[in-house]
Design a protein around this motif. Sequence first.
Motif, PDB file in Angstrom:
ATOM      1  N   ASN A 176       0.902  -1.269   0.033  1.00 37.51           N
ATOM      2  CA  ASN A 176      -0.001  -0.237   0.065  1.00 37.51           C
ATOM      3  C   ASN A 176       1.026   1.183  -0.080  1.00 37.51           C
ATOM      4  OD1 ASN A 176      -2.279  -1.518   0.083  1.00 37.51           O
ATOM      5  ND2 ASN A 176      -2.729  -1.479   2.414  1.00 37.51           N
ATOM      6  N   ALA A 177       2.125   1.374   1.009  1.00 38.09           N
ATOM      7  CA  ALA A 177       2.721   2.392   0.733  1.00 38.09           C
ATOM      8  C   ALA A 177       3.311   2.585  -0.579  1.00 38.09           C
ATOM      9  CB  ALA A 177       3.869   2.282   2.120  1.00 38.09           C
ATOM     10  N   THR A 178       3.936   1.632  -1.081  1.00 35.00           N
ATOM     11  CA  THR A 178       4.384   1.649  -2.413  1.00 35.00           C
ATOM     12  C   THR A 178       3.536   2.048  -3.343  1.00 35.00           C
ATOM     13  OG1 THR A 178       5.882  -0.161  -1.883  1.00 35.00           O
ATOM     14  CG2 THR A 178       5.674   0.538  -4.241  1.00 35.00           C
ATOM     15  N   GLU A 179       2.341   1.555  -3.420  1.00 37.66           N
ATOM     16  CA  GLU A 179       1.436   2.248  -4.527  1.00 37.66           C
ATOM     17  C   GLU A 179       1.077   3.747  -4.191  1.00 37.66           C
ATOM     18  OE1 GLU A 179      -3.330   1.255  -5.287  1.00 37.66           O
ATOM     19  OE2 GLU A 179      -2.183  -0.328  -4.503  1.00 37.66           O
ATOM     20  N   ILE A 180       0.981   4.109  -3.030  1.00 33.67           N
ATOM     21  CA  ILE A 180       0.730   5.448  -2.757  1.00 33.67           C
ATOM     22  C   ILE A 180       1.990   6.434  -3.001  1.00 33.67           C
ATOM     23  CG2 ILE A 180       0.417   7.351  -0.725  1.00 33.67           C
ATOM     24  CD1 ILE A 180      -1.121   5.123   0.848  1.00 33.67           C
ATOM     25  N   GLU A 181       3.105   5.800  -3.072  1.00 31.80           N
ATOM     26  CA  GLU A 181       4.297   6.725  -3.231  1.00 31.80           C
ATOM     27  C   GLU A 181       4.265   6.692  -5.043  1.00 31.80           C
ATOM     28  OE1 GLU A 181       7.477   8.841  -2.860  1.00 31.80           O
ATOM     29  OE2 GLU A 181       6.427   8.281  -1.302  1.00 31.80           O
ATOM     30  N   ASN A 182       3.901   5.686  -5.403  1.00 32.93           N
ATOM     31  CA  ASN A 182       3.798   5.780  -7.086  1.00 32.93           C
ATOM     32  C   ASN A 182       2.842   6.584  -7.731  1.00 32.93           C
ATOM     33  OD1 ASN A 182       5.961   3.947  -7.344  1.00 32.93           O
ATOM     34  ND2 ASN A 182       4.631   1.947  -7.503  1.00 32.93           N
ATOM     35  N   ARG A 183       1.747   6.712  -6.810  1.00 32.98           N
ATOM     36  CA  ARG A 183       0.621   7.631  -7.425  1.00 32.98           C
ATOM     37  C   ARG A 183       1.114   8.985  -7.416  1.00 32.98           C
ATOM     38  NH1 ARG A 183      -4.677   4.951  -4.380  1.00 32.98           N
ATOM     39  NH2 ARG A 183      -4.816   3.327  -5.607  1.00 32.98           N
ATOM     40  N   LYS A 184       1.823   9.226  -6.157  1.00 31.86           N
ATOM     41  CA  LYS A 184       2.240  10.690  -5.832  1.00 31.86           C
ATOM     42  C   LYS A 184       3.269  11.007  -7.068  1.00 31.86           C
ATOM     43  CE  LYS A 184       1.951  10.962  -0.809  1.00 31.86           C
ATOM     44  NZ  LYS A 184       2.679  10.951   0.453  1.00 31.86           N
ATOM     45  N   LYS A 185       4.190  10.182  -7.409  1.00 36.22           N
ATOM     46  CA  LYS A 185       5.078  10.570  -8.518  1.00 36.22           C
ATOM     47  C   LYS A 185       4.385  10.555  -9.942  1.00 36.22           C
ATOM     48  CE  LYS A 185       9.038   7.904  -6.640  1.00 36.22           C
ATOM     49  NZ  LYS A 185      10.129   6.883  -6.617  1.00 36.22           N
ATOM     50  N   ASP A 186       3.476   9.907 -10.201  1.00 36.16           N
ATOM     51  CA  ASP A 186       2.526  10.047 -11.282  1.00 36.16           C
ATOM     52  C   ASP A 186       1.818  11.244 -11.513  1.00 36.16           C
ATOM     53  OD1 ASP A 186       3.404   7.384 -12.008  1.00 36.16           O
ATOM     54  OD2 ASP A 186       1.441   6.428 -11.582  1.00 36.16           O
ATOM     55  N   GLN A 187       1.425  11.899 -10.194  1.00 37.56           N
ATOM     56  CA  GLN A 187       0.820  13.187 -10.177  1.00 37.56           C
ATOM     57  C   GLN A 187       1.700  14.317 -10.323  1.00 37.56           C
ATOM     58  OE1 GLN A 187      -1.647  13.099  -6.349  1.00 37.56           O
ATOM     59  NE2 GLN A 187      -2.886  11.701  -7.192  1.00 37.56           N
ATOM     60  N   GLN A 188       2.948  14.015  -9.837  1.00 43.40           N
ATOM     61  CA  GLN A 188       3.814  15.045 -10.073  1.00 43.40           C
ATOM     62  C   GLN A 188       4.295  15.433 -11.475  1.00 43.40           C
ATOM     63  OE1 GLN A 188       7.139  14.101  -7.484  1.00 43.40           O
ATOM     64  NE2 GLN A 188       6.027  14.901  -5.563  1.00 43.40           N
ATOM     65  N   TRP A 189       4.215  14.309 -12.347  1.00 40.89           N
ATOM     66  CA  TRP A 189       4.780  14.545 -13.833  1.00 40.89           C
ATOM     67  C   TRP A 189       3.747  15.038 -14.637  1.00 40.89           C
ATOM     68  CZ3 TRP A 189       9.607  13.290 -15.185  1.00 40.89           C
ATOM     69  CH2 TRP A 189      10.422  12.754 -14.231  1.00 40.89           C
TER      70      TRP A 189
END
Length: 189
Positions: A176-189
């Motif tokens: 879950n933490a990895t998924e949340i981190e990946n979403r944050k990275k995707d939103q920054q791009w």
Amino acid sequence: MRSPSSLKQEFLKKWILGLQVCNSLKNMNVFERKKAIKLSADVAMASSRNGKTCWSRALIANASRNDNGKEFVEKILGSDYERQNKNSTMSRRTRCRKILKRSCTTIRKAMKRSTPSRPKVLAFSVAKKMIKKRTQLLKSVVPGGEFMDEVSLIEETLDYIISLRAQIDVMKSFANATEIENRKKDQQW
């Protein structure tokens, strides 16, 4: 028995160390990486019990059988590897077998003395066969279970289930933490 939260913390600490060791190994294909991640999770779970249970010692021994696994286990456990290797369960196994043999002999003698009617004997033998079959199945599922008597097997199984539950909870939280981190990275791009 330790609290589930401290067990989870210990598992997470050892598992992250195992994942770092896994990450340091280069030129691994997907299958090898999957095996290394599973091995690191198993060794982390077993080492979080500090060699106090038969199943944890059996898991570490099984992981250490081949050269790659032995090197991997040594890196994860560090100085604990030597200490856990020295723990011997031979005398405990012998003692448990003697107790089991003695109890079976006592049961046989009691059965010979009493002469129950035919349906009771038949029901007893069917129940005994079912218990033996299920015990053998449980022994094959729990690491090191093939060397345990029935009472030890139940105790070790309960402890193994608690550890597996802790492992699942930590892995879910990690995913879950990895998924949340990946979403944050995707939103920054």
